[in-house]
Design an enzyme around this catalytic site. Structure first.
Site, PDB file in Angstrom:
ATOM      1  N   ASP A  15       0.867  94.458  50.779  1.00  0.00           N
ATOM      2  CA  ASP A  15      -0.443  93.809  50.850  1.00  0.00           C
ATOM      3  C   ASP A  15      -1.050  93.842  49.447  1.00  0.00           C
ATOM      4  OD1 ASP A  15      -3.142  93.239  51.152  1.00  0.00           O
ATOM      5  OD2 ASP A  15      -3.437  94.570  52.865  1.00  0.00           O
ATOM      6  N   ASN A  38      -8.474  77.795  47.755  1.00  0.00           N
ATOM      7  CA  ASN A  38      -8.462  76.351  48.012  1.00  0.00           C
ATOM      8  C   ASN A  38      -9.394  75.674  47.014  1.00  0.00           C
ATOM      9  OD1 ASN A  38     -11.160  76.583  49.245  1.00  0.00           O
ATOM     10  ND2 ASN A  38     -10.043  77.549  50.923  1.00  0.00           N
ATOM     11  N   GLY A  95      -5.110  83.625  55.411  1.00  0.00           N
ATOM     12  CA  GLY A  95      -4.015  84.128  54.589  1.00  0.00           C
ATOM     13  C   GLY A  95      -4.471  85.146  53.561  1.00  0.00           C
ATOM     14  N   VAL A  96      -3.896  85.054  52.387  1.00  0.00           N
ATOM     15  CA  VAL A  96      -4.181  86.043  51.343  1.00  0.00           C
ATOM     16  C   VAL A  96      -5.623  85.906  50.849  1.00  0.00           C
ATOM     17  CG1 VAL A  96      -3.270  84.653  49.404  1.00  0.00           C
ATOM     18  CG2 VAL A  96      -3.197  87.150  49.304  1.00  0.00           C
ATOM     19  N   ASP A  97      -6.160  84.703  50.863  1.00  0.00           N
ATOM     20  CA  ASP A  97      -7.553  84.464  50.467  1.00  0.00           C
ATOM     21  C   ASP A  97      -8.504  85.256  51.370  1.00  0.00           C
ATOM     22  OD1 ASP A  97      -9.542  83.245  48.960  1.00  0.00           O
ATOM     23  OD2 ASP A  97      -9.602  81.437  50.185  1.00  0.00           O
ATOM     24  N   THR A 120       2.950  79.131  49.720  1.00  0.00           N
ATOM     25  CA  THR A 120       4.049  79.210  50.698  1.00  0.00           C
ATOM     26  C   THR A 120       3.586  79.605  52.094  1.00  0.00           C
ATOM     27  OG1 THR A 120       4.571  81.511  50.171  1.00  0.00           O
ATOM     28  CG2 THR A 120       5.695  79.806  48.898  1.00  0.00           C
ATOM     29  N   GLY A 121       2.268  79.691  52.303  1.00  0.00           N
ATOM     30  CA  GLY A 121       1.743  79.974  53.633  1.00  0.00           C
ATOM     31  C   GLY A 121       1.257  78.683  54.263  1.00  0.00           C
ATOM     32  N   TYR A 143      -0.094  76.184  52.931  1.00  0.00           N
ATOM     33  CA  TYR A 143       0.218  74.992  52.136  1.00  0.00           C
ATOM     34  C   TYR A 143       1.696  74.575  52.199  1.00  0.00           C
ATOM     35  CZ  TYR A 143      -4.520  74.810  50.163  1.00  0.00           C
ATOM     36  OH  TYR A 143      -5.875  74.682  49.989  1.00  0.00           O
TER      37      TYR A 143
HETATM   38  P1  ADP Z   1      -1.471  78.974  50.650  1.00  0.00           P
HETATM   39  O1  ADP Z   1      -2.605  78.229  51.294  1.00  0.00           O
HETATM   40  O2  ADP Z   1      -1.494  78.882  49.139  1.00  0.00           O
HETATM   41  O3  ADP Z   1      -0.157  78.631  51.243  1.00  0.00           O
HETATM   42  P2  ADP Z   1      -1.565  81.496  52.157  1.00  0.00           P
HETATM   43  O4  ADP Z   1      -2.560  82.599  51.994  1.00  0.00           O
HETATM   44  O5  ADP Z   1      -1.527  80.761  53.434  1.00  0.00           O
HETATM   45  O6  ADP Z   1      -1.820  80.521  50.898  1.00  0.00           O
HETATM   46  O7  ADP Z   1      -0.127  82.060  51.875  1.00  0.00           O
HETATM   47  C1  ADP Z   1       0.355  82.417  50.616  1.00  0.00           C
HETATM   48  C2  ADP Z   1       1.252  83.611  50.772  1.00  0.00           C
HETATM   49  O8  ADP Z   1       0.460  84.796  50.835  1.00  0.00           O
HETATM   50  C3  ADP Z   1       2.108  83.604  52.044  1.00  0.00           C
HETATM   51  O9  ADP Z   1       3.436  83.944  51.683  1.00  0.00           O
HETATM   52  C4  ADP Z   1       1.473  84.714  52.891  1.00  0.00           C
HETATM   53  O10 ADP Z   1       2.418  85.350  53.713  1.00  0.00           O
HETATM   54  C5  ADP Z   1       0.979  85.652  51.808  1.00  0.00           C
HETATM   55  N1  ADP Z   1      -0.028  86.648  52.195  1.00  0.00           N
HETATM   56  C6  ADP Z   1      -0.885  86.649  53.230  1.00  0.00           C
HETATM   57  N2  ADP Z   1      -1.644  87.783  53.212  1.00  0.00           N
HETATM   58  C7  ADP Z   1      -1.248  88.504  52.131  1.00  0.00           C
HETATM   59  C8  ADP Z   1      -1.614  89.765  51.558  1.00  0.00           C
HETATM   60  N3  ADP Z   1      -2.578  90.527  52.104  1.00  0.00           N
HETATM   61  N4  ADP Z   1      -0.956  90.190  50.440  1.00  0.00           N
HETATM   62  C9  ADP Z   1       0.002  89.438  49.868  1.00  0.00           C
HETATM   63  N5  ADP Z   1       0.382  88.250  50.341  1.00  0.00           N
HETATM   64  C10 ADP Z   1      -0.219  87.782  51.468  1.00  0.00           C
END
Ligand code: ADP
Length: 186
Positions: free
Chosen positions: A19, A33, A41-43, A131-132, A134
């Site tokens: 994480d 975004n 997601g990570v945001d 890669t999530g 998007y």
């Molecule tokens: P995007 O919209 O750019 O695709 P996402 O947040 O949906 O962004 O996904 C980008 C990547 O971040 C994915 O591989 C997802 O699994 C990963 N992700 C989600 N939560 C976390 C976290 N807490 N730490 C690291 N990576 C994460």
């Protein structure tokens, strides 16, 4: 899981499954975004762990910078995160590869790494941008990310000594590990 690559100049790329909000560094890159309004997601994880100060700062700069184009990034402070800055990078949405996605994704990594260098930072962490939600195919994304990071670390006279690529889940880690292996076998 964790894998380290030591460059000839002593700089390090570390792949870590985990994480990104838990890894102490000078700057954390976020997959934001273009409206800079927060998301899932990570945001979402970064804003939850960092607290409201980060969004408050984005609120103040939004009118001047948003919508931010894919491939660009803006810096804020890091609130309660174990970092000094968050670099909010806008990844490209995958449309099949014919709309400049690869260039925009490479730019995300380059711009974040350059920001770290401009600020004189020693370490930065990055997630697997795009890669999530998007939907960028992860093997292709990993190749771009690893390529940009290794090119950057290869340069001399930079402050950044450590780049952490923090991968969420075993399959993401495996994709980046394979890309690193291919890139360093050359
Ligand atoms: P995007 O919209 O750019 O695709 P996402 O947040 O949906 O962004 O996904 C980008 C990547 O971040 C994915 O591989 C997802 O699994 C990963 N992700 C989600 N939560 C976390 C976290 N807490 N730490 C690291 N990576 C994460």
């Amino acid at each position: 899981m964790r894998r380290e690559h030591l460059l000839a100049n002593g700089k390090r790329l570390i792949l870590l499954e985990g994480d990104i909000t838990r890894v102490p560094v000078d700057a954390i890159a976020n997959a934001a975004n273009s409206a800079l309004v927060g998301g899932g997601g990570v945001d979402g994880a970064i804003h939850r762990a960092g607290g409201p100060a980060i969004m408050a700062e984005l609120d103040r700069m939004r009118a001047a910078v948003a919508p931010l184009a894919a491939g660009q990034a803006v810096a804020t402070s890091a609130g309660n995160l174990p970092a000094r800055f968050v670099f909010h990078a806008v990844g490209p949405i995958w449309h099949g590869g014919g709309r400049g996605e690869a260039e925009a994704l490479a730019s995300c990594y380059r711009v974040c790494l350059d920001l770290a260098e401009q600020k004189g930072l020693r370490s930065i962490s990055l997630p697997s941008i795009s890669t999530g939600i998007y939907a960028y195919p992860i093997d292709a994304a990993a190749q771009i990310a690893i390529g940009q990071i290794l090119d950057f670390l290869d340069r001399r006279a930079i402050s950044v000594a450590e780049v952490w690529m923090v991968l969420f889940g075993a399959s993401a880690f495996t994709a980046y590990e394979a890309a690193l292996k291919t890139a360093t076998a050359r």
